[in-house]
Design an enzyme around this catalytic site. Sequence first.
Site, PDB file in Angstrom:
ATOM      1  N   ILE A  85      -3.869   2.703   0.134  1.00 48.41           N
ATOM      2  CA  ILE A  85      -4.407   2.081  -1.069  1.00 48.41           C
ATOM      3  C   ILE A  85      -3.299   1.261  -1.731  1.00 48.41           C
ATOM      4  CG2 ILE A  85      -5.290   2.581  -3.387  1.00 48.41           C
ATOM      5  CD1 ILE A  85      -6.521   5.154  -2.185  1.00 48.41           C
ATOM      6  N   THR A  95       0.823  -1.208   0.000  1.00 46.78           N
ATOM      7  CA  THR A  95       0.000   0.000   0.000  1.00 46.78           C
ATOM      8  C   THR A  95       0.857   1.259   0.000  1.00 46.78           C
ATOM      9  OG1 THR A  95      -0.173   0.083   2.422  1.00 46.78           O
ATOM     10  CG2 THR A  95      -1.854  -1.179   1.242  1.00 46.78           C
ATOM     11  N   ASP A  96       0.237   2.352  -0.422  1.00 46.11           N
ATOM     12  CA  ASP A  96       0.929   3.635  -0.414  1.00 46.11           C
ATOM     13  C   ASP A  96       0.557   4.411   0.852  1.00 46.11           C
ATOM     14  OD1 ASP A  96      -1.633   4.657  -0.865  1.00 46.11           O
ATOM     15  OD2 ASP A  96      -1.275   5.042  -2.990  1.00 46.11           O
ATOM     16  N   GLN A  97       0.945   5.669   0.938  1.00 47.58           N
ATOM     17  CA  GLN A  97       0.698   6.481   2.122  1.00 47.58           C
ATOM     18  C   GLN A  97      -0.801   6.658   2.394  1.00 47.58           C
ATOM     19  OE1 GLN A  97       2.676  10.240   2.001  1.00 47.58           O
ATOM     20  NE2 GLN A  97       2.120  10.793   4.080  1.00 47.58           N
TER      21      GLN A  97
END
Length: 140
Positions: free
Chosen positions: A19, A14-16
């Site tokens: 997501i 996931t990203d920040q």
Amino acid sequence: MKTHAKLRVRYSETDQMGIVHHSQYINWFEVGRTHHIRELGHTYREIETAGFYLPVIGVHVTYHTPALYEDVIRIETEIHSYNGVRLHFKYRAVREEDGELVAEGITEHCWTTTDMRPCKMQRKWPELHQKIEKDFKEFS
């Protein structure tokens, strides 16, 4: 034949924003593809040991809705087209909890020898060629 492989979204995917990063879907498609080939009766290791590769020569992904950390994702995989040398796999990434389509895509591959020269599997490995051809024709 349509095969189903399941995975749970890992935090590192996931990203920040929490997501799944867009690049991870390519990895998930590989999970689906290797599972599909295993269901045909062979592993990538067996294929490579026999002297063949199946490199990716094209990828297309369409994103529909975000996948999040801890979601369980089902990767549905099928052979979309096959001509004995080139092979297209079609994928659908579906969230198990609600059946929502997260992403879908197609990868294009070309059978090669280990020196990366394209080859016709009908001549080089007729048994594998027939399994793939049957799988493609039964589902299309």
